[in-house]
Design a protein around this motif. Structure first.
Motif, PDB file in Angstrom:
ATOM      1  N   MET A  80       0.858  -1.196   0.000  1.00 29.46           N
ATOM      2  CA  MET A  80       0.000   0.000   0.000  1.00 29.46           C
ATOM      3  C   MET A  80       0.885   1.232   0.000  1.00 29.46           C
ATOM      4  SD  MET A  80      -2.938  -1.163   2.605  1.00 29.46           S
ATOM      5  CE  MET A  80      -4.028   0.153   2.223  1.00 29.46           C
ATOM      6  N   SER A  81       1.317   1.601  -1.160  1.00 26.03           N
ATOM      7  CA  SER A  81       2.315   2.649  -1.235  1.00 26.03           C
ATOM      8  C   SER A  81       1.745   4.011  -0.869  1.00 26.03           C
ATOM      9  CB  SER A  81       2.921   2.688  -2.626  1.00 26.03           C
ATOM     10  OG  SER A  81       1.882   2.812  -3.569  1.00 26.03           O
ATOM     11  N   GLN A  82       0.635   4.377  -1.494  1.00 22.53           N
ATOM     12  CA  GLN A  82       0.152   5.750  -1.323  1.00 22.53           C
ATOM     13  C   GLN A  82      -1.025   5.870  -0.370  1.00 22.53           C
ATOM     14  OE1 GLN A  82      -0.714   7.581  -5.009  1.00 22.53           O
ATOM     15  NE2 GLN A  82       1.435   8.076  -5.246  1.00 22.53           N
ATOM     16  N   LEU A  83      -1.576   4.725  -0.009  1.00 26.05           N
ATOM     17  CA  LEU A  83      -2.883   4.809   0.622  1.00 26.05           C
ATOM     18  C   LEU A  83      -2.858   5.162   2.085  1.00 26.05           C
ATOM     19  CD1 LEU A  83      -4.565   1.860  -1.121  1.00 26.05           C
ATOM     20  CD2 LEU A  83      -5.195   4.239  -1.262  1.00 26.05           C
ATOM     21  N   SER A 131      -5.175  -3.064  -5.362  1.00 20.76           N
ATOM     22  CA  SER A 131      -5.709  -2.859  -6.706  1.00 20.76           C
ATOM     23  C   SER A 131      -6.888  -3.771  -6.972  1.00 20.76           C
ATOM     24  CB  SER A 131      -4.633  -3.140  -7.751  1.00 20.76           C
ATOM     25  OG  SER A 131      -3.589  -2.234  -7.611  1.00 20.76           O
ATOM     26  N   ASN A 168      -0.269   1.140  -7.196  1.00 24.07           N
ATOM     27  CA  ASN A 168      -0.471   0.346  -5.995  1.00 24.07           C
ATOM     28  C   ASN A 168      -0.162  -1.120  -6.249  1.00 24.07           C
ATOM     29  OD1 ASN A 168      -1.697   2.172  -3.845  1.00 24.07           O
ATOM     30  ND2 ASN A 168      -2.867   2.670  -5.676  1.00 24.07           N
ATOM     31  N   SER A 212      -1.371  -3.761 -11.964  1.00 29.26           N
ATOM     32  CA  SER A 212      -0.597  -3.589 -10.740  1.00 29.26           C
ATOM     33  C   SER A 212       0.604  -4.534 -10.737  1.00 29.26           C
ATOM     34  CB  SER A 212      -1.473  -3.810  -9.508  1.00 29.26           C
ATOM     35  OG  SER A 212      -1.819  -5.170  -9.423  1.00 29.26           O
TER      36      SER A 212
END
Lengths: 338, 204
Positions: free
Chosen positions: B1-4, B132, B127, B62
């Protein structure tokens, strides 16, 4: 509207404030429809009166309820909902079940008018959308035409075909046969002794109302004349069965909803262009589409759809025919876009 | 979960269904929502097809995201999408030929769905696999829900039937199965959906 004393004419802004109010115009137009209502009720009986009343009541009520629910200023009695209901009622066959005018009025007032922002913001004529909705939803109920009660010619059944229906299905000879002779046909059409919607049959009554509106300068001749002129021209050229230029324009003028449409619906301030030259184009377009549908389309009558289609073009026409700004210098073509 | 950050999977799914509902909130992909929704079976099949394509595209993108050069990402996305649409198209033609006959064109048009490309671009390409997938499920389920609701009302009120079975012995509002009625139905349901969600959000 015109301010009678100063001779100013309707046009796009800027405007001059006048003593006329929306209410007054709405009630006057309603009043001008009174002869048509009376003739309709005379020919089609109390049932027609109830249909009109149901339509008016549900139009005013749905406007009231909608405005209340949306917490807006309740202007349900400004006459515009009344007029919409009245026009819708006059555009219905005399013996429809009562839920028909109710549904039609709800569609007309709430969906067509209020959801677009209320009076002045609607793109389409509310009463006509109401009727189009009903015609498409209930095709069978909406095409049961009662015979006028006052001793219609030798047709035994209580229901009958409209003159335009007969014209479309069986041709003009059959139509003359049904009415006896040609003179009788015209006179019956003139007073409205024929099958049709409640308010559209009596040409005489509609003309009285239209004269009143013209006299009061609530409507001008541009749209109706262009509309009727185009219809008669096309009817004369293409309407005949023995080739070009043998059609009977009078027959096409006096049948269907043409008179009602041309004088009372196409001239709606909100949904028609306000520039005079644009109004002529608007009327011509209405006439052309009407005859296209009448002669080539699937429905016998095309006034309603013609007006609705031309309604879409009103803003465009207004833009195209915008009056020149006083003192403005004509710009070179490059800068014209701004 | 890179950006979340902390957004949970549940929220991802609900986001697709309610907050960013393709049809009712974003007003995207309205063409099939009017064209195929005159009966419930077609509506549900179409919704299911979109759900499947959306999930598979999100997963594929993804997984591939580190291999795709940013400059050519859009053509690659399109290729992936059309690959999955072809799979759907062919399976449907094989397993549901009757329905496919009526709506085959619209299945193929899924390729051009703005919402699918948008999720590939905005979410899947940034993501990992699992979020995704859930995002795809959410968006697809939102679309499926919208199409089901629209087609439910259109078939019930327009034909008096549901899934082809006659429920009421009348056609209360014939106009609803016609294209014009489609616009009425979508517009009114969109209004209703937004009204309800406004009330709901206001209460929170």
């Amino acid at each position: 509207m015109k301010s009678e004393k100063s001779g100013l004419i309707v046009s796009v802004s800027p405007h001059i404030k006048d003593t006329e109010t929306t209410e007054r115009i709405m009630w006057s137009v309603s009043l001008s429809l009174l002869p048509a209502v009376l003739m309709g009720v005379y020919f089609f009986g109390p049932r027609a009166a109830f249909t009109i009343i149901a339509s008016i009541l549900s139009a005013v009520l749905s406007e009231y309820i909608f405005l209340k629910a949306m917490k807006k200023k309740v202007v349900a009695l400004d006459g515009s909902a009344f007029l919409t209901g009245l026009l819708l009622g006059l555009n219905l066959p005399p013996s429809v079940p009562f839920f028909i005018p109710v549904i039609g009025a709800i569609v007309a007032v709430i969906i067509t008018k209020q959801l677009f922002g209320g009076l002045g913001y609607n793109i389409f004529n509310p009463a006509l959308i109401g009727r189009a909705f009903l015609l498409v939803s209930f095709p069978r109920l909406m095409t049961v035409w009662n015979e006028p009660a006052a001793a219609f010619i030798h047709l035994d059944a209580r229901t009958t075909a409209t003159p335009l229906g007969i014209l479309k299905e069986e041709g003009v000879i059959k139509l003359i046969e049904v009415f006896g002779d040609k003179g009788n046909l015209y006179s019956q059409l003139l007073i409205g002794h024929r099958g049709g919607c409640i308010g559209e049959t009596s040409i005489l009554a509609l003309l009285i109302g239209a004269t009143f509106l013209m006299y009061k300068k609530y409507i001008t001749w541009h749209i109706p004349l262009a509309f009727l002129g185009t219809v008669s021209l096309i009817a004369w050229i293409f309407g005949g069965q023995e080739g070009l230029f043998t059609g009977d324009p009078l027959l096409h003028l006096m049948t269907g909803g043409l008179m009602l449409g041309a004088f009372f619906m196409a001239t709606d301030y909100v949904t028609s262009p306000s520039v005079k030259s644009g109004q002529i184009l608007f009327g011509t377009g209405c006439g052309f589409l009407t005859m296209l549908i009448r002669l080539k389309g699937g429905y016998p009558e095309g006034v309603m759809f013609a007006i609705l289609i031309m309604n879409c073009f009103s803003p465009l026409i207004d833009r195209g025919f915008r009056s020149k700004v006083f003192g403005a210098v004509k710009k070179p073509a490059k800068g014209a876009k701004q | 979960m890179s950006q979340l950050g902390k957004i949970s999977y549940r929220e991802l799914v609900l986001n697709g269904i309610f907050k960013e509902n393709t049809i009712f909130k974003l007003a995207l992909s309205l063409c099939p929502s009017i064209a195929v929704t005159n009966n419930v079976r077609n509506g549900v099949l179409m919704g299911a097809a979109v759900l499947f394509v959306q999930v598979m595209v999100n997963i594929t993108i993804s997984l591939m995201r580190n291999l795709i050069h940013p400059r050519i990402r859009l053509p690659i996305f399109m290729l992936v999408i059309s690959g999955w649409v072809t799979v759907t198209d062919m399976s449907m033609a094989a397993f549901a030929p009757a329905a496919y006959k009526q709506m085959g064109l619209y299945i193929q048009l899924i390729v051009a769905f703005a919402s699918i490309l948008a999720r590939a671009e905005m979410f899947a390409s940034k993501n990992t696999f699992v979020p995704s997938m859930f995002d795809g499920i959410g968006m697809g389920a939102g679309f499926l829900l919208a199409l089901t609701v629209i087609s439910f009302f259109r078939e019930l009120l327009g034909k008096g039937s549901l899934w082809g079975y006659q429920i009421i012995n009348a056609k209360p509002l014939l106009i609803l199965v016609l294209p014009a009625g489609g616009f009425f139905a979508v517009g009114l349901l969109m209004g209703l959906f937004n009204w309800i969600s406004m009330k709901y959000e206001g209460r929170q």
